[in-house]
Design an enzyme around this catalytic site. Structure first.
Site, PDB file in Angstrom:
ATOM      1  N   ASN A   1       0.823  -1.221   0.000  1.00  0.00           N
ATOM      2  CA  ASN A   1       0.000   0.000   0.000  1.00  0.00           C
ATOM      3  C   ASN A   1       0.851   1.262   0.000  1.00  0.00           C
ATOM      4  O   ASN A   1       2.071   1.207  -0.150  1.00  0.00           O
ATOM      5  CB  ASN A   1      -1.026  -0.045   1.140  1.00  0.00           C
ATOM      6  CG  ASN A   1      -0.389   0.115   2.507  1.00  0.00           C
ATOM      7  OD1 ASN A   1       0.757   0.496   2.635  1.00  0.00           O
ATOM      8  ND2 ASN A   1      -1.158  -0.196   3.528  1.00  0.00           N
TER       9      ASN A   1
ATOM     10  N   MET B   1       1.407   3.272   2.395  1.00  0.00           N
ATOM     11  CA  MET B   1       2.124   3.420   3.682  1.00  0.00           C
ATOM     12  C   MET B   1       1.648   4.558   4.585  1.00  0.00           C
ATOM     13  O   MET B   1       2.251   4.812   5.627  1.00  0.00           O
ATOM     14  CB  MET B   1       3.637   3.571   3.451  1.00  0.00           C
ATOM     15  CG  MET B   1       4.304   2.351   2.889  1.00  0.00           C
ATOM     16  SD  MET B   1       6.048   2.620   2.537  1.00  0.00           S
ATOM     17  CE  MET B   1       5.993   3.262   0.881  1.00  0.00           C
TER      18      MET B   1
ATOM     19  N   HIS C   1     -10.214   1.058   0.413  1.00  0.00           N
ATOM     20  CA  HIS C   1     -10.474   0.992   1.856  1.00  0.00           C
ATOM     21  C   HIS C   1     -11.770   0.232   2.147  1.00  0.00           C
ATOM     22  O   HIS C   1     -12.616   0.721   2.903  1.00  0.00           O
ATOM     23  CB  HIS C   1     -10.568   2.413   2.445  1.00  0.00           C
ATOM     24  CG  HIS C   1      -9.299   3.194   2.386  1.00  0.00           C
ATOM     25  ND1 HIS C   1      -9.244   4.565   2.573  1.00  0.00           N
ATOM     26  CD2 HIS C   1      -8.017   2.797   2.172  1.00  0.00           C
ATOM     27  CE1 HIS C   1      -7.989   4.982   2.465  1.00  0.00           C
ATOM     28  NE2 HIS C   1      -7.229   3.934   2.213  1.00  0.00           N
TER      29      HIS C   1
ATOM     30  N   VAL D   1      -6.427 -20.902   1.340  1.00  0.00           N
ATOM     31  CA  VAL D   1      -7.456 -21.529   2.175  1.00  0.00           C
ATOM     32  C   VAL D   1      -8.762 -21.582   1.390  1.00  0.00           C
ATOM     33  O   VAL D   1      -9.212 -20.576   0.837  1.00  0.00           O
ATOM     34  CB  VAL D   1      -7.641 -20.760   3.494  1.00  0.00           C
ATOM     35  CG1 VAL D   1      -8.737 -21.401   4.342  1.00  0.00           C
ATOM     36  CG2 VAL D   1      -6.331 -20.723   4.272  1.00  0.00           C
TER      37      VAL D   1
HETATM   38  C1  LIG Z   1      -3.131  -0.166  -3.341  1.00  0.00           C
HETATM   39  C2  LIG Z   1      -3.530   0.081  -1.900  1.00  0.00           C
HETATM   40  C3  LIG Z   1      -3.066   1.227  -1.259  1.00  0.00           C
HETATM   41  C4  LIG Z   1      -3.436   1.469   0.053  1.00  0.00           C
HETATM   42  N1  LIG Z   1      -2.847   2.526   0.719  1.00  0.00           N
HETATM   43  C5  LIG Z   1      -3.064   2.667   2.055  1.00  0.00           C
HETATM   44  C6  LIG Z   1      -2.328   3.635   2.813  1.00  0.00           C
HETATM   45  O1  LIG Z   1      -1.444   4.327   2.316  1.00  0.00           O
HETATM   46  N2  LIG Z   1      -2.614   3.749   4.135  1.00  0.00           N
HETATM   47  C7  LIG Z   1      -3.576   2.988   4.743  1.00  0.00           C
HETATM   48  O2  LIG Z   1      -3.816   3.192   5.932  1.00  0.00           O
HETATM   49  N3  LIG Z   1      -4.262   2.048   4.050  1.00  0.00           N
HETATM   50  C8  LIG Z   1      -4.003   1.845   2.745  1.00  0.00           C
HETATM   51  N4  LIG Z   1      -4.640   0.847   2.061  1.00  0.00           N
HETATM   52  C9  LIG Z   1      -5.631   0.019   2.789  1.00  0.00           C
HETATM   53  C10 LIG Z   1      -4.987  -0.937   3.794  1.00  0.00           C
HETATM   54  O3  LIG Z   1      -3.830  -1.501   3.257  1.00  0.00           O
HETATM   55  C11 LIG Z   1      -6.036  -1.999   4.174  1.00  0.00           C
HETATM   56  O4  LIG Z   1      -7.125  -1.358   4.791  1.00  0.00           O
HETATM   57  C12 LIG Z   1      -5.482  -3.039   5.155  1.00  0.00           C
HETATM   58  O5  LIG Z   1      -4.316  -3.638   4.672  1.00  0.00           O
HETATM   59  C13 LIG Z   1      -6.542  -4.108   5.409  1.00  0.00           C
HETATM   60  O6  LIG Z   1      -5.946  -5.156   6.160  1.00  0.00           O
HETATM   61  P1  LIG Z   1      -6.601  -6.590   6.260  1.00  0.00           P
HETATM   62  O7  LIG Z   1      -5.708  -7.383   7.145  1.00  0.00           O
HETATM   63  O8  LIG Z   1      -8.024  -6.461   6.627  1.00  0.00           O
HETATM   64  O9  LIG Z   1      -6.594  -7.207   4.784  1.00  0.00           O
HETATM   65  P2  LIG Z   1      -5.411  -7.431   3.757  1.00  0.00           P
HETATM   66  O10 LIG Z   1      -4.323  -6.443   3.987  1.00  0.00           O
HETATM   67  O11 LIG Z   1      -6.057  -7.496   2.427  1.00  0.00           O
HETATM   68  O12 LIG Z   1      -4.810  -8.882   4.135  1.00  0.00           O
HETATM   69  C14 LIG Z   1      -5.496 -10.066   3.835  1.00  0.00           C
HETATM   70  C15 LIG Z   1      -4.494 -11.175   3.592  1.00  0.00           C
HETATM   71  O13 LIG Z   1      -5.179 -12.417   3.489  1.00  0.00           O
HETATM   72  C16 LIG Z   1      -4.680 -13.141   2.368  1.00  0.00           C
HETATM   73  N5  LIG Z   1      -5.750 -14.018   1.879  1.00  0.00           N
HETATM   74  C17 LIG Z   1      -6.955 -13.663   1.363  1.00  0.00           C
HETATM   75  N6  LIG Z   1      -7.684 -14.757   1.054  1.00  0.00           N
HETATM   76  C18 LIG Z   1      -6.923 -15.825   1.378  1.00  0.00           C
HETATM   77  C19 LIG Z   1      -7.115 -17.240   1.284  1.00  0.00           C
HETATM   78  N7  LIG Z   1      -8.253 -17.755   0.815  1.00  0.00           N
HETATM   79  N8  LIG Z   1      -6.105 -18.051   1.689  1.00  0.00           N
HETATM   80  C20 LIG Z   1      -4.956 -17.533   2.185  1.00  0.00           C
HETATM   81  N9  LIG Z   1      -4.714 -16.211   2.312  1.00  0.00           N
HETATM   82  C21 LIG Z   1      -5.689 -15.367   1.911  1.00  0.00           C
HETATM   83  C22 LIG Z   1      -4.298 -12.052   1.364  1.00  0.00           C
HETATM   84  O14 LIG Z   1      -3.377 -12.560   0.422  1.00  0.00           O
HETATM   85  C23 LIG Z   1      -3.697 -11.017   2.299  1.00  0.00           C
HETATM   86  O15 LIG Z   1      -2.343 -11.317   2.551  1.00  0.00           O
HETATM   87  C24 LIG Z   1      -4.309   0.569   0.737  1.00  0.00           C
HETATM   88  C25 LIG Z   1      -4.761  -0.584   0.094  1.00  0.00           C
HETATM   89  C26 LIG Z   1      -4.360  -0.844  -1.205  1.00  0.00           C
HETATM   90  C27 LIG Z   1      -4.844  -2.109  -1.874  1.00  0.00           C
END
Ligand SMILES: Cc1cc2nc3c(=O)[nH]c(=O)nc-3n(C[C@H](O)[C@H](O)[C@H](O)COP(=O)(O)OP(=O)(O)OC[C@H]3O[C@@H](n4cnc5c(N)ncnc54)[C@H](O)[C@@H]3O)c2cc1C
Length: 483
Positions: free
Chosen positions: A9, A11, A417, A147
């Site tokens: 992301n 950061m 988001h 998964v």
């Molecule tokens: C391009 C981009 C830029 C962003 N920039 C920012 C920023 O600058 N600042 C900020 O605060 N937020 C930012 N965000 C948002 C922030 O990164 C997310 O809100 C946050 O990472 C969400 O975390 P999470 O753990 O819920 O999900 P995720 O970070 O999506 O993690 C989920 C994980 O589960 C894994 N997964 C999914 N399904 C399966 C499965 N079936 N089997 C095994 N593994 C699986 C995925 O591969 C991933 O590693 C950005 C997001 C993106 C995509």
């Protein structure tokens, strides 16, 4: 990917506002108050910007012993960023030292942004939490594992997961419980594939329903609308690529040590009496004579003809993209299964601007950004906001509310988001997990990720997700390990 989106992301580290965490508590989730949220933000953080730490109000707002490095980006455009911050200040969005430490007030606040970056190197939740724990006997990391199903027995108890690795299906069994952290898109997909979701939808995919819950409903996201400014300054980049590469290798500074988005953020509202911001704006700068390809690549979600129009002055002028994000949209969407095959991507219906109040908010949020044109810095660089050739909007006078409304409808896309697809709340009719993040009606199954958040936060969503992870981890420890 280890670390999930925190490894790819932008950061930016933005906590959000006390208002939303207190709202979560008031919605029947008593552990989720701003006081507790701030405790867990601090627990995660390690603010390493030594200059900022000299300011007692900022130093005391942050944590200093946590695993997650929070710092200030290196920036090659710091003078321009200060000029743009001064412009925001000029229109009543007050310039402060740090957004996370400041108490939101008035028309809004703006500041140089904090980021999870240290010494020119990206940090992530993997680096902060996992990389230092790999020797622990109670941790086994399996990479390239997909998964496909959570195993739930006839008594509604989760007892393991099935996953694929190297084309082979494998099973792991849970000693205590299963925790799902697949993010706001894949968590609902996996729950539904496993029989946890809206009964009729699951039946339509031939999946036996084990708990009839509104999984995938209530999806909210922050939308993204670019507002393009052109100006005479800063002049062309004088970066020598070889020198920049050497500099980065030598001491991790320079152009390669920064993100592509300038390190500032503005948070603002239409209404001065609100205690939280309605809008956020980021800034992206493409200096004149820099490669038009870079700007085109950044804008590639739009049609070529629209990108042509957006970049048409870029050859001789510096392009500023001030992004506009409605922080608390009224519209919500859904995530559905395309099929019962885990390899099929789920269907995402974001429903941006589905509620007219969000259209109105977009127009108002854009119009406040356009006021920057009338500030000393933007006047001094002869700035202007060009009409963008979005064909359905050509019939509207420019600039007019009708034009910006049409522009919003055609230019809105995601800023990544998504939240609330496994919403936390006390009532299984409109929520999926309870206060302790346990799935209603299924034993030994918890969700700990962005999908549980009951409302959008006032800013980027990684920091709040990490806070959810910290608090969720204590809930697990409390259940099993605290006597
Ligand atoms: C391009 C981009 C830029 C962003 N920039 C920012 C920023 O600058 N600042 C900020 O605060 N937020 C930012 N965000 C948002 C922030 O990164 C997310 O809100 C946050 O990472 C969400 O975390 P999470 O753990 O819920 O999900 P995720 O970070 O999506 O993690 C989920 C994980 O589960 C894994 N997964 C999914 N399904 C399966 C499965 N079936 N089997 C095994 N593994 C699986 C995925 O591969 C991933 O590693 C950005 C997001 C993106 C995509």
């Amino acid at each position: 990917m280890l670390g999930g989106c925190s490894s790819i992301n932008a950061m930016f580290y933005v906590r959000g506002n006390d208002y939303e965490f207190d709202t979560w508590g008031k919605q029947g989730n008593p552990s989720w108050t701003s006081e507790n949220a701030n405790y867990y933000f601090r627990k995660a953080e390690n603010l390493q910007d030594m200059k900022l730490n000299e300011d007692p109000s900022v130093c005391s707002a942050y944590g200093h012993d946590g695993p997650l490095v929070v710092n200030t980006f290196n920036s090659s455009y710091s003078e321009t960023v200060q000029n743009v911050l001064d412009s925001w200040n000029h229109i009543g969005v007050k310039k402060v030292l740090d957004i996370n430490a400041a108490k939101y007030q008035g028309r809004g606040l703006c500041a140089v942004a904090r980021a999870i970056a240290a010494n020119g190197v990206r940090q992530s939740t993997y680096k902060a939490y996992l990389s230092t724990a790999t020797d622990r006997s109670n941790l086994k990391i399996v990479t390239n594992a997909f998964v496909t199903k959570i195993l739930i027995d006839d008594n509604g108890q989760a007892y393991g997961v099935e996953f694929e690795k190297n084309g082979k299906q494998e099973t792991v069994y849970a000693g205590k419980e299963v925790i799902v952290s697949c993010g706001a898109v894949n968590t609902p997909q996996l729950l539904m594939l496993s029989g946890v979701g809206p009964k009729n939808h699951l039946l339509s995919k031939n999946i036996f329903c084990k708990a009839d819950l509104p999984v995938g409903k209530n999806l909210i996201d922050h939308s993204y609308i670019p507002v393009i400014f052109y100006g005479d300054k800063p002049g062309p980049d004088k970066f020598d690529r070889t020198y920049e590469a050497m500099k980065y290798l030598y001491d991790k500074t320079g152009l390669l040590a920064q993100g592509n988005i300038a390190n500032m953020g503005a948070f603002y509202s239409r209404n001065e009496s609100l205690s939280y911001p309605e809008f956020q704006s980021h800034l992206i700068i493409f200096p004149q004579k820099s490669s038009v390809d870079a700007a085109r690549a950044y804008l590639n979600v739009f049609k070529d003809s629209v990108v042509d129009s957006m970049t048409r002055y870029h050859e001789n002028k510096t392009m500023y993209i001030c992004t506009m994000h409605v922080l608390h949209p009224e519209s919500s969407g859904s995530i559905y299964l395309r099929s019962s095959d885990p390899h099929d991507h789920p269907i995402i219906e974001p429903n941006y601007l589905g509620d007219y109040r969000d259209v109105r908010a977009s127009v108002d949020g854009i119009k406040i950004i356009t006021k920057l044109l009338d500030t000393p810095y933007f006047k001094s660089i002869n700035a202007f906001i060009p009409r963008i050739n979005v064909p359905p909007c050509s019939k509207y006078e420019y600039p007019s509310d009708q034009y910006w409304e049409c522009y919003s409808r055609h230019m809105t896309h995601t800023v990544f988001h998504p939240l609330r697809t496994a919403k936390m709340g006390p009532n299984p009719r409109d929520s999926v997990v309870n206060n302790y993040l346990q799935v209603h009606g299924i034993d030994f199954l918890r969700v700990i990720d962005a999908s549980i958040m009951p409302t959008q936060t006032s800013g980027n969503t990684m920091a709040p997700t990490i806070m959810v992870g910290e608090m969720g981890a204590d809930m697990v420890k409390n259940d099993y390990f605290v006597q």
